[in-house]
Design a protein around this motif. Sequence first.
Motif, PDB file in Angstrom:
ATOM      1  N   TRP A  26     -10.632  22.032 -52.800  1.00  0.00           N
ATOM      2  CA  TRP A  26      -9.835  22.209 -51.580  1.00  0.00           C
ATOM      3  C   TRP A  26      -8.528  21.439 -51.680  1.00  0.00           C
ATOM      4  CZ3 TRP A  26      -8.520  18.660 -47.596  1.00  0.00           C
ATOM      5  CH2 TRP A  26      -8.050  19.244 -46.406  1.00  0.00           C
ATOM      6  N   ASN A  27      -8.606  20.193 -52.147  1.00  0.00           N
ATOM      7  CA  ASN A  27      -7.393  19.394 -52.286  1.00  0.00           C
ATOM      8  C   ASN A  27      -6.458  19.958 -53.347  1.00  0.00           C
ATOM      9  OD1 ASN A  27      -7.241  16.650 -50.682  1.00  0.00           O
ATOM     10  ND2 ASN A  27      -9.401  16.994 -51.128  1.00  0.00           N
ATOM     11  N   LEU A  28      -7.011  20.423 -54.467  1.00  0.00           N
ATOM     12  CA  LEU A  28      -6.166  21.033 -55.497  1.00  0.00           C
ATOM     13  C   LEU A  28      -5.467  22.273 -54.968  1.00  0.00           C
ATOM     14  CD1 LEU A  28      -8.471  20.721 -58.632  1.00  0.00           C
ATOM     15  CD2 LEU A  28      -6.189  19.713 -58.396  1.00  0.00           C
ATOM     16  N   ALA A  33      -2.439  24.247 -56.875  1.00  0.00           N
ATOM     17  CA  ALA A  33      -3.130  24.634 -58.104  1.00  0.00           C
ATOM     18  C   ALA A  33      -3.893  25.932 -57.898  1.00  0.00           C
ATOM     19  CB  ALA A  33      -4.098  23.534 -58.536  1.00  0.00           C
ATOM     20  N   GLU A  34      -4.078  26.668 -58.988  1.00  0.00           N
ATOM     21  CA  GLU A  34      -4.904  27.876 -58.973  1.00  0.00           C
ATOM     22  C   GLU A  34      -6.334  27.447 -59.294  1.00  0.00           C
ATOM     23  OE1 GLU A  34      -5.477  32.096 -61.387  1.00  0.00           O
ATOM     24  OE2 GLU A  34      -3.673  30.875 -61.717  1.00  0.00           O
ATOM     25  N   VAL A  35      -7.227  27.595 -58.329  1.00  0.00           N
ATOM     26  CA  VAL A  35      -8.572  27.045 -58.426  1.00  0.00           C
ATOM     27  C   VAL A  35      -9.593  28.166 -58.564  1.00  0.00           C
ATOM     28  CG1 VAL A  35     -10.355  25.715 -57.207  1.00  0.00           C
ATOM     29  CG2 VAL A  35      -7.950  25.007 -57.078  1.00  0.00           C
ATOM     30  N   LEU A 350      -8.882  12.460 -56.901  1.00  0.00           N
ATOM     31  CA  LEU A 350      -8.945  13.132 -58.197  1.00  0.00           C
ATOM     32  C   LEU A 350      -7.964  14.289 -58.258  1.00  0.00           C
ATOM     33  CD1 LEU A 350     -10.138  13.318 -60.981  1.00  0.00           C
ATOM     34  CD2 LEU A 350     -12.027  14.678 -60.048  1.00  0.00           C
ATOM     35  N   ALA A 351      -7.804  15.026 -57.176  1.00  0.00           N
ATOM     36  CA  ALA A 351      -6.819  16.117 -57.175  1.00  0.00           C
ATOM     37  C   ALA A 351      -5.418  15.576 -57.432  1.00  0.00           C
ATOM     38  CB  ALA A 351      -6.871  16.864 -55.842  1.00  0.00           C
ATOM     39  N   THR A 352      -5.091  14.436 -56.831  1.00  0.00           N
ATOM     40  CA  THR A 352      -3.779  13.833 -57.064  1.00  0.00           C
ATOM     41  C   THR A 352      -3.625  13.404 -58.515  1.00  0.00           C
ATOM     42  OG1 THR A 352      -3.608  13.088 -54.769  1.00  0.00           O
ATOM     43  CG2 THR A 352      -2.266  11.922 -56.407  1.00  0.00           C
ATOM     44  N   GLU A 353      -4.692  12.832 -59.092  1.00  0.00           N
ATOM     45  CA  GLU A 353      -4.644  12.435 -60.496  1.00  0.00           C
ATOM     46  C   GLU A 353      -4.425  13.645 -61.403  1.00  0.00           C
ATOM     47  OE1 GLU A 353      -7.630  10.484 -63.860  1.00  0.00           O
ATOM     48  OE2 GLU A 353      -7.908   9.958 -61.755  1.00  0.00           O
ATOM     49  N   GLY A 357      -0.932  13.087 -62.541  1.00  0.00           N
ATOM     50  CA  GLY A 357      -1.181  12.148 -63.623  1.00  0.00           C
ATOM     51  C   GLY A 357      -1.303  10.712 -63.157  1.00  0.00           C
ATOM     52  N   ARG A 358      -1.182  10.459 -61.850  1.00  0.00           N
ATOM     53  CA  ARG A 358      -1.271   9.097 -61.321  1.00  0.00           C
ATOM     54  C   ARG A 358      -2.696   8.805 -60.861  1.00  0.00           C
ATOM     55  NH1 ARG A 358       3.363  10.989 -58.750  1.00  0.00           N
ATOM     56  NH2 ARG A 358       2.213  11.173 -56.789  1.00  0.00           N
TER      57      ARG A 358
END
Length: 373
Positions: A26-28, A33-35, A350-353, A357-358
């Motif tokens: 959901w966050n991605l 992002a294409e999930v 995790l979606a932010t990472e 990349g952070r």
Amino acid sequence: MSIGSGKRPERVAVIGVGVLGAGVGWNLSRQGAEVVFIEALQPGEGVTNWSFAWVNASNKTVRKSYFDLNVAGMAAHRELAGIIGPDSWWFPSGHLRWADDPAAETKLLETAELLASWEYRVEVFTGAEARRLEPALAMPGEAPVVCYPDEAWVHGRHLVGRLVGQAVDSGAELRSGTAVCDIGTGTDGSVRTVALSDGTRLDVDIVVNAAGPHAAKVAGLVARQLPMRREPGVVTRIDCARVPIGRVMHAPQIEIRPDGDASMVLHSREIDALIDTGEDPSELARMLHESARNVVPELGSSRIAETRTAHRPIPADGFPSVGGVPSVPGYYEAVSHSGITLGPVIGRLLATEIVSGRRDAMLADFRPERFPS
């Protein structure tokens, strides 16, 4: 793509659509992002549906960083309820806990004192005072009862359905009833494809292993060893004409909570200890039911509806494994016990990472590479 490149991934396969996978996906999706959600059963029908589903940090005092992560998980639930709406899944009604012997009572109160020193909201009642909150309870009037008013319970299947539904409405894809049987990598070792048991092969840039109790098997597809504990738990749902309590409760020998207008969920660590003795599951359910009736006599006319033994997805050291694995670019893990509490915060972090990349400092103690392959 390489981990930490900052490039937006073209396609992310989220393997396992329980509360953790749904939260990550959901966050991605919200970040563009294409999930592709991939689930062998139906979303939310696995361990998420057979969890005690208690949102808390009071039971997470073994390591301060883990406690802090769970406190953040509780806050993330409240934020999420404001975004997607709380109806049908979010029940912030608090939690009561009491014991039945002096040693257990001492430990209960020591934990409450520690949590208060960490600025966690705690109230201590007598049994008589607790019965004013929950008149259906049978307990000694002088027994100390600890109340954690900020804790909650969640209807996990409904939460997953809400998150996945919104992601799909925004363009995500759901492939249910099929399992991942292979993860293909390129010459540089980075993730390139996932192969499904229905014969489909998908081109992807990122894989998120949120497969719960099957996470070690998925990790093995990229030649990674993810050691997991074996901790089965038995959960029983009972039907009753009216749910006589309004909160999550830990009573001696039994844990109980509402599960809607006419259903309750029962669990017990003491009963879990009998799973491997060969005891019939129906007998374990009967024991849970009897213990619940002792605490809430009004449940005398209730009946057992469903019982399931599920395997908790716990990495070997007891803590979450969250983040990318540098040796396999494009492969990430979201594997944890307490997924109900942690789903929203792990999903966001995790979606932010993955996208930026952070890595958030809150995940510093829970890197997957602490389990070297």
